[in-house]
Design an enzyme around this catalytic site. Sequence first.
Site, PDB file in Angstrom:
ATOM      1  CG  HIS A 130      -1.670   1.286   1.426  1.00 18.96           C
ATOM      2  ND1 HIS A 130      -2.910   1.513   0.867  1.00 18.96           N
ATOM      3  CD2 HIS A 130      -1.356   2.414   2.121  1.00 18.96           C
ATOM      4  CE1 HIS A 130      -3.324   2.726   1.198  1.00 18.96           C
ATOM      5  NE2 HIS A 130      -2.395   3.297   1.962  1.00 18.96           N
ATOM      6  CD  GLU A 131       1.979   3.421   3.671  1.00 15.10           C
ATOM      7  OE1 GLU A 131       2.174   4.517   3.094  1.00 15.10           O
ATOM      8  OE2 GLU A 131       0.982   3.215   4.388  1.00 15.10           O
ATOM      9  CG  HIS A 140       0.517   6.362  -0.599  1.00 14.27           C
ATOM     10  ND1 HIS A 140      -0.674   6.868  -1.078  1.00 14.27           N
ATOM     11  CD2 HIS A 140       0.222   5.790   0.606  1.00 14.27           C
ATOM     12  CE1 HIS A 140      -1.638   6.626  -0.207  1.00 14.27           C
ATOM     13  NE2 HIS A 140      -1.122   5.973   0.819  1.00 14.27           N
ATOM     14  CG  HIS A 161       5.598  11.520  -5.438  1.00 17.43           C
ATOM     15  ND1 HIS A 161       6.803  11.598  -4.789  1.00 17.43           N
ATOM     16  CD2 HIS A 161       5.327  12.790  -5.851  1.00 17.43           C
ATOM     17  CE1 HIS A 161       7.231  12.848  -4.790  1.00 17.43           C
ATOM     18  NE2 HIS A 161       6.354  13.584  -5.432  1.00 17.43           N
TER      19      HIS A 161
END
Length: 231
Positions: free
Chosen positions: A104-105, A108, A112
């Site tokens: 999940h991280e 991100h 980006h």
Amino acid sequence: MHGFFPYYFDPTYLILVPALIISFWAQTKVSSAYDKYSRVRTMNGYTGEQIARMILNDAGLYDIPIEVVNSRLGDHYDPKNRVLRLSPDVYSGTTIAAAGIAAHEVGHAIQHKESYGPLAFRNSIYPVVNISSTFSWVLFIAGLILAIKPLVYFGIILFSAVVLFQLVTLPVEFNASNRALKILNTRRILYGDEVKGAEKVLDAAAMTYVAATLMAVSQLIRLIALSRRND
């Protein structure tokens, strides 16, 4: 009876009750899901750090380092410094929960890289929101005490930025989870029920953002109600 409320009970607090209940339920749900799936090892046995590194490399993000942050469930991607930070249990963990959170991280980080619209917008307003979240209440309360309506309204406007930030956070988080689950499945990092387990962990985590948004909206409604009550 009317004079009783201002001194002993503010009825506008009732506006917050549904959001408080949902927040409590969301926290219970995420704790339950995390505790359950943080005890279930994956078939592949990859650590969260290994999974994150694999996905980052697949996305061409070789230069993003992975660090340990000494905070339970403090996992996050730092877009300013382009660093992925994982909690000890996720970094070294070989569980379904660790796999889901790590992926999940990384989602991100990929957002980006791709200049994902909602993330870019959220990052752009973060400095303003960071200030307005504090000063909105100061100005609002000062306006009520001093009976200066422009201060009250300005406090409400500043707090509206907090609500906007919470609203735009929702698609950012849901999109990161969708990316993570798709990669975990197609990359064959997790299998079958393992993917479903990771989905339950991420869905539970997403509910905390929904709860936070509902709380922010409820607070805004309460501020408006208080400003009108004092007209």
